[in-house]
Design an enzyme around this catalytic site. Sequence first.
Site, short mmCIF file in Angstrom:
data_model
loop_
_atom_site.label_atom_id
_atom_site.label_comp_id
_atom_site.label_asym_id
_atom_site.label_seq_id
_atom_site.Cartn_x
_atom_site.Cartn_y
_atom_site.Cartn_z
N HIS A 233 -17.90 21.97 50.23
CA HIS A 233 -16.50 22.04 50.67
C HIS A 233 -16.10 23.40 51.24
O HIS A 233 -15.00 23.90 50.98
CB HIS A 233 -15.57 21.67 49.51
CG HIS A 233 -15.63 20.23 49.12
ND1 HIS A 233 -15.98 19.22 49.98
CD2 HIS A 233 -15.34 19.62 47.93
CE1 HIS A 233 -15.92 18.06 49.35
NE2 HIS A 233 -15.55 18.27 48.10
N HIS B 298 -8.47 16.05 50.50
CA HIS B 298 -9.06 15.76 49.18
C HIS B 298 -8.01 15.37 48.15
O HIS B 298 -8.07 15.81 46.99
CB HIS B 298 -9.84 16.99 48.70
CG HIS B 298 -11.00 16.67 47.81
ND1 HIS B 298 -10.86 16.02 46.60
CD2 HIS B 298 -12.33 16.90 47.96
CE1 HIS B 298 -12.03 15.89 46.02
NE2 HIS B 298 -12.96 16.41 46.83
N GLU C 59 -12.11 10.22 51.05
CA GLU C 59 -12.21 11.36 51.97
C GLU C 59 -12.93 10.94 53.25
O GLU C 59 -14.14 10.76 53.26
CB GLU C 59 -12.97 12.49 51.29
CG GLU C 59 -12.44 12.89 49.92
CD GLU C 59 -13.49 13.62 49.12
OE1 GLU C 59 -14.03 14.64 49.62
OE2 GLU C 59 -13.80 13.16 48.00
#
Length: 394
Positions: free
Chosen positions: A148, A222, A359
Amino acid sequence: MKTIKASLLFFVFFAALFNSGCKENKKENQSEQETVNTESEKNHIEKNAFGEMPDGQQVDKYTLTNDNGMEIDVITYGGIITRWTAPDKDGNYEDVVLGFNDLDSYFGDVPYFGALIGRYGNRIANGQFSLDGETYTLAKNNGPNHLHGGITGFDKKVWKAEPESTGDGAVLVLTCTSADGEEGYPGKLDVKVTYTLTGDNELDIQYEAVTDKPTVVNLTQHTYFNLSGDFSNDILDHEVTLNASAYLPVDAGLIPTGELRPVEGTPFDFTKPKAVGKEIEADNQQIQRGGGYDHCWVLNETEDDFGFAASAYHPETGRVLEVYTDEPGIQFYTGNFLNGALASKTGGTYGKRSGLCLETQHYPDSPNQEAFPTTRLNPGETYSSHTSFKFSTK
């Protein structure tokens, strides 16, 4: 699917727009409330101070409201959606996303609640990739892997925010600059994310980015959803549908093996509505590796590139969430690593599987897997990605 559009003029526009960068977005403290009216008295944006960063930089909260009464709170720290109200079958609006009521709570070891993710959503194996013969080493923040965007990803930046007055609804434009070499990525990246809350109880999200060197980009959102509106409940009774005939199996480090495996006959088959809890404890190696569902599904192609990807339905409240996108994949995560250590904004704690994520994104580890759709972005091109989340009831 994400599109790359040749647009040198747009690149010049971005360069001017982001000259100061998100790190320099410092403001004087404000306590007053500001309102930006759009097409009606109800369809508006309100701005309030939310807190301060350790360096004194102010973080603001923008509340987007539509004519129906849906409200979405977005803070400039991480572009985080901290609150999102949605109606049940009786018309009662309740908050349906996990998060916190204060800024300090987002500074700890928090699992990306509601945040914008970049430069690269999901994992990159061994924290490295090669581009044009050069190997780039990234921050490793998930065991041996990069996750991420790294240690200080887009979820931990203070974004510049500009509310806009349009006929499409309540619009908030967030911009940020990531410096060349940040977290190990090549190229200065200028990013623009547009949140639009429409009158159809839909949050439309447009992602754009330009670079001055070849790089890789994979942006996503997210948010953790719990459609019951009661965060003491888990999401095992939510009925999920995924428009995907295949998924990406992973190794022990949750890196895709490269195989596109058919879902038919496996616990990963959500081509028809299925309760999350029905097979989440199945005797299946992939389920065991993820601790439940924590995989990327390969979305079926649609006629116009932007189409239905997923839905979640909560039978008791009647809430329905639909997801549409032009991305090739969707990471379905069932909050397996939530463990009751984080305090809930409504009291109690966030327990295991108290939220689920949908996502939209390119595949994990794409920079290292040539068979996957590319995430490369070149100078003079524009990264573009489009996703919408739409609520209804039944």
